[in-house]
Scaffold this motif. Structure first.
Motif, short mmCIF file in Angstrom:
data_model
loop_
_atom_site.label_atom_id
_atom_site.label_comp_id
_atom_site.label_asym_id
_atom_site.label_seq_id
_atom_site.Cartn_x
_atom_site.Cartn_y
_atom_site.Cartn_z
N VAL A 131 0.85 -1.20 0.00
CA VAL A 131 0.00 0.00 0.00
C VAL A 131 0.88 1.25 0.00
N GLN A 132 1.96 1.24 0.78
CA GLN A 132 2.87 2.39 0.79
C GLN A 132 3.47 2.61 -0.60
N ALA A 133 3.86 1.55 -1.26
CA ALA A 133 4.40 1.68 -2.62
C ALA A 133 3.34 2.23 -3.57
N ALA A 134 2.10 1.81 -3.41
CA ALA A 134 1.01 2.32 -4.25
C ALA A 134 0.81 3.81 -4.02
N VAL A 135 0.84 4.22 -2.77
CA VAL A 135 0.69 5.63 -2.44
C VAL A 135 1.84 6.44 -3.06
N GLU A 136 3.04 5.91 -3.02
CA GLU A 136 4.19 6.60 -3.61
C GLU A 136 4.03 6.74 -5.12
N VAL A 137 3.53 5.68 -5.77
CA VAL A 137 3.27 5.75 -7.22
C VAL A 137 2.26 6.86 -7.50
N ILE A 138 1.18 6.88 -6.72
CA ILE A 138 0.15 7.90 -6.90
C ILE A 138 0.71 9.30 -6.65
N ASP A 139 1.46 9.48 -5.57
CA ASP A 139 2.04 10.79 -5.26
C ASP A 139 2.93 11.30 -6.39
N GLU A 140 3.70 10.40 -6.98
CA GLU A 140 4.67 10.81 -8.00
C GLU A 140 4.07 10.93 -9.40
N HIS A 141 3.08 10.07 -9.71
CA HIS A 141 2.62 10.00 -11.10
C HIS A 141 1.11 10.15 -11.28
N THR A 183 -8.75 -0.05 -2.89
CA THR A 183 -9.53 0.05 -1.66
C THR A 183 -8.62 0.30 -0.48
N GLN A 184 -7.50 -0.42 -0.41
CA GLN A 184 -6.56 -0.24 0.69
C GLN A 184 -5.95 1.16 0.68
N VAL A 185 -5.67 1.68 -0.51
CA VAL A 185 -5.17 3.06 -0.62
C VAL A 185 -6.25 4.02 -0.13
N GLY A 186 -7.51 3.77 -0.51
CA GLY A 186 -8.61 4.61 -0.04
C GLY A 186 -8.72 4.63 1.47
N VAL A 187 -8.59 3.47 2.08
CA VAL A 187 -8.63 3.38 3.54
C VAL A 187 -7.48 4.19 4.13
N ARG A 188 -6.32 4.05 3.55
CA ARG A 188 -5.14 4.77 4.05
C ARG A 188 -5.35 6.28 3.99
N VAL A 189 -5.85 6.77 2.85
CA VAL A 189 -6.05 8.21 2.69
C VAL A 189 -7.15 8.71 3.63
N LEU A 190 -8.23 7.96 3.73
CA LEU A 190 -9.30 8.34 4.65
C LEU A 190 -8.78 8.41 6.09
N ASN A 191 -7.98 7.44 6.48
CA ASN A 191 -7.42 7.44 7.84
C ASN A 191 -6.44 8.59 8.05
N GLU A 192 -5.63 8.88 7.04
CA GLU A 192 -4.70 10.01 7.18
C GLU A 192 -5.47 11.32 7.37
N PRO A 247 -2.16 16.24 -3.34
CA PRO A 247 -3.30 16.31 -4.26
C PRO A 247 -3.61 15.00 -4.98
N ALA A 248 -2.60 14.29 -5.42
CA ALA A 248 -2.86 13.03 -6.14
C ALA A 248 -3.39 11.98 -5.17
N ARG A 249 -2.81 11.90 -4.01
CA ARG A 249 -3.26 10.95 -2.99
C ARG A 249 -4.71 11.25 -2.62
N GLU A 270 -15.67 -1.82 3.20
CA GLU A 270 -14.29 -1.76 3.68
C GLU A 270 -13.82 -0.34 3.99
N LEU A 271 -14.55 0.65 3.51
CA LEU A 271 -14.15 2.04 3.70
C LEU A 271 -15.01 2.77 4.73
N ALA A 272 -16.16 2.21 5.03
CA ALA A 272 -17.15 2.92 5.84
C ALA A 272 -16.62 3.38 7.19
N SER A 273 -15.90 2.52 7.91
CA SER A 273 -15.46 2.91 9.25
C SER A 273 -14.50 4.09 9.21
N ALA A 274 -13.62 4.15 8.21
CA ALA A 274 -12.70 5.28 8.09
C ALA A 274 -13.47 6.55 7.72
#
Length: 186
Positions: free
Chosen positions: A12-22, A55-64, A97-99, A112-116
């Motif tokens: 998930v961290q690698a996915a977030v980095e891809v999104i942040d950069e590209h 979905t996991q990236v979405g959970v991460r961003v919602l939690n952040e 912004p990309a994240r 899977e996203l509702a609680s966040a």
């Protein structure tokens, strides 16, 4: 056997980095696998595919964002809490912004996203508690807050404000307008 050090969190961290950069459109299993130094099929030991990874990236961003909301509102009440929340919202979007664009627009209807998503709502609801809004008023008020913060920050992060006047002053005016739309404290 999974690669040592590779975990769902690392993927998930690698996915977030891809999104942040590209950007969100660049999120592919191949891009994440390359960042992790593995072949794409190796990711399936940690995520069920691209949809689950999103979905996991979405959970991460919602939690952040929820963490930012909670930290901003902590120890504050009333207008001070709302102002802090709106500034935290804007700061997160401008910084990531990309994240932020990877965050689902309606997480409450996704199991899977509702609680966040609910966690974010609860922080905003707590900040609005002094106004004693009825449930319908509360929904309208939360929508207004979201539209102001999301709209402004999304335009700002995309370079949509080319005129020379101070953006902070504009945002302060929008916050004041929002606060002015709330009923008087009882």
């Amino acid at each position: 056997m999974p690669r040592a050090g590779l975990s769902t969190q690392a993927v998930v961290q690698a996915a977030v980095e891809v999104i942040d950069e590209h950007g969100v459109a660049a999120l592919t299993l191949a891009a994440v696998a390359a960042r992790c130094g593995v072949a794409a099929p190796s990711l399936y030991k940690h995520v069920g595919g691209l949809a689950e990874l999103k979905t996991q990236v979405g959970v991460r961003v919602l939690n952040e964002l929820g963490d930012r909301f909670a930290a901003a509102a902590m120890g504050r009440s009333g207008a001070d809490a709302i102002i802090a929340l709106m500034h935290a919202y804007r700061a997160y979007v401008v910084a990531h912004p990309a994240r932020y664009a990877a965050m689902p627009v309606d997480p409450l209807h996704h199991p899977e996203l509702a609680s966040a998503g609910i966690r974010q709502l609860e922080v905003i609801q707590a900040a609005l508690r002094p106004w004693r809004l009825d449930p319908a008023e509360q929904v309208h008020t939360i929508r207004k807050l979201r539209v102001i913060a999301h709209g402004f920050a999304s335009l700002e992060s995309a370079g949509g404000f080319g005129l020379p006047e101070d953006l902070e002053e504009t945002y302060q005016q929008l916050i004041a307008t929002f606060l002015g739309s709330l009923p008087a404290h009882p």
